[in-house]
Write a protein that holds these residues in place. Structure first.
Motif, PDB file in Angstrom:
ATOM      1  N   HIS A 162       1.015  -0.872   0.217  1.00  0.00           N
ATOM      2  CA  HIS A 162       0.038   0.234  -0.043  1.00  0.00           C
ATOM      3  C   HIS A 162       0.801   1.614  -0.214  1.00  0.00           C
ATOM      4  O   HIS A 162       1.760   1.260   1.065  1.00  0.00           O
ATOM      5  N   LEU A 163       0.713   2.026  -0.671  1.00  0.00           N
ATOM      6  CA  LEU A 163       1.722   3.368  -0.892  1.00  0.00           C
ATOM      7  C   LEU A 163       0.794   4.163  -1.401  1.00  0.00           C
ATOM      8  O   LEU A 163      -0.971   4.858  -0.815  1.00  0.00           O
ATOM      9  N   THR A 164       1.719   5.264  -0.003  1.00  0.00           N
ATOM     10  CA  THR A 164       0.488   7.177  -0.063  1.00  0.00           C
ATOM     11  C   THR A 164       0.962   7.731  -0.568  1.00  0.00           C
ATOM     12  O   THR A 164       1.106   9.216  -0.180  1.00  0.00           O
ATOM     13  N   GLU A 165       2.317   7.736  -0.880  1.00  0.00           N
ATOM     14  CA  GLU A 165       2.809   8.616  -1.330  1.00  0.00           C
ATOM     15  C   GLU A 165       4.114   8.753  -3.070  1.00  0.00           C
ATOM     16  O   GLU A 165       4.542   7.434  -2.830  1.00  0.00           O
ATOM     17  N   ARG A 166       3.404   9.032  -4.416  1.00  0.00           N
ATOM     18  CA  ARG A 166       4.487   9.052  -5.203  1.00  0.00           C
ATOM     19  C   ARG A 166       4.244  10.567  -5.609  1.00  0.00           C
ATOM     20  O   ARG A 166       3.313  10.939  -6.170  1.00  0.00           O
ATOM     21  N   PHE A 167       5.357  10.301  -6.675  1.00  0.00           N
ATOM     22  CA  PHE A 167       5.515  12.511  -7.232  1.00  0.00           C
ATOM     23  C   PHE A 167       5.473  13.208  -6.547  1.00  0.00           C
ATOM     24  O   PHE A 167       4.948  14.392  -6.519  1.00  0.00           O
TER      25      PHE A 167
END
Length: 219
Positions: A162-167
Motif C-alpha cells: 500500500h503506497l501513500t505517496e508518489r511523485f
C-alpha cells in the motif's frame, strides 16, 4: 463509472488522477528501450491480426503509449482507464485514437466483441477477490480465439503493498503482486488458455521481475 464504484476503484481513480501528469511524463514510452518487451507486444499484435479484424482494448491505458504502439502495429485499438485525468492526457497526446473512462472489472461492451485485450501493469491494482470476475469479464468480451497480453510485476510469493505517496503527491494505492503460476491458474479457471509465459529480470531501475502471459480464449 458509477458513483457506486467499489472502494478500490475509487481509490485507484483518485490516486492516478493526482499523479497523472508526472506519471505520463515519466512513462511516455515504457517500451522505447526494452526490445524484449516490444517483441512480445508485437507478437501479441500479430496473433490478433491473424484472428480477424475485431478491435482491441488496452485496459489500464494510462498515457496511451501502448495503445499508440498497437495502433502502429496495425490494430484497431482503443484505450480504457479508470482515471479521467489519465484519459484526458492520453487523448491530448494521441488525438487520433479513442480513450474512455472505465474499469476492466465491468466493461461496457457486448459479449464477444474484442479480438484482443492488452493489460500492461494494470491487474496489479485489482484485489485478489476481484480477479476471478475480472478474468471472467475478459472471457465474456473476447471473440472465440481472441487473445490477451497480460504484463505485471512478479515475485516468488504473493504480496500486498500500500503506497501513500508518489511523485510528491498523497495517494492511497494498493498493489497486489502475484506469481505467474497464480495468475495463470486464475485465467484457466475463467476458461482462458495460457499458451506462453515469459519472466524477465528487472531492467535498470526496476526492482522486480516482469511477467508476460500470452493468453487465448478457446474457439
Amino acid at each position: 463509472m458509477s458513483i457506486e464504484s467499489p472502494d478500490f476503484l475509487t481509490a485507484t481513480r483518485t490516486s492516478y488522477d493526482a499523479i497523472a501528469a508526472p506519471y505520463s511524463e515519466r512513462h511516455a514510452d515504457r517500451l522505447g528501450d526494452r526490445p524484449l518487451d516490444r517483441a512480445l507486444v508485437t507478437a501479441f499484435a500479430e496473433q490478433v491480426r491473424a484472428t480477424g479484424s475485431a478491435p482491441v482494448a488496452d485496459l489500464g491505458s494510462g498515457p496511451g503509449h501502448i495503445t499508440a504502439r498497437l495502433h502502429a502495429l496495425g490494430l484497431s485499438v482503443f484505450g480504457v482507464d479508470v482515471s479521467p485525468r489519465m484519459v484526458e492526457l492520453a487523448r491530448r497526446a494521441h488525438p487520433d485514437l479513442r480513450f474512455h473512462v472505465g474499469s476492466m472489472t465491468s466493461l461496457d461492451l457486448p459479449d464477444g466483441t474484442l479480438g484482443g485485450i492488452a493489460a500492461l501493469y494494470s491487474i496489479i491494482h485489482v484485489p485478489d477477490d476481484r480477479l476471478p470476475e475480472t478474468f471472467a469479464e475478459f472471457h465474456r468480451v473476447l471473440v472465440p480465439g481472441g487473445h490477451v497480453l497480460l504484463v505485471f510485476q512478479a515475485g516468488d510469493k504473493e504480496e500486498h503493498l500500500h503506497l501513500t505517496e508518489r511523485f510528491g503527491q498523497e495517494i492511497s494505492l494498493d498493489y497486489y503482486l502475484r506469481t505467474p503460476d497464480a495468475v495463470a491458474g486464475q485465467l484457466t479457471a475463467a476458461g482462458l488458455q495460457v499458451h506462453a509465459r515469459v519472466l524477465r529480470e528487472p531492467y535498470e531501475e526496476e526492482t522486480r521481475p516482469r511477467a508476460f502471459l500470452l493468453v487465448r480464449k478457446p474457439t
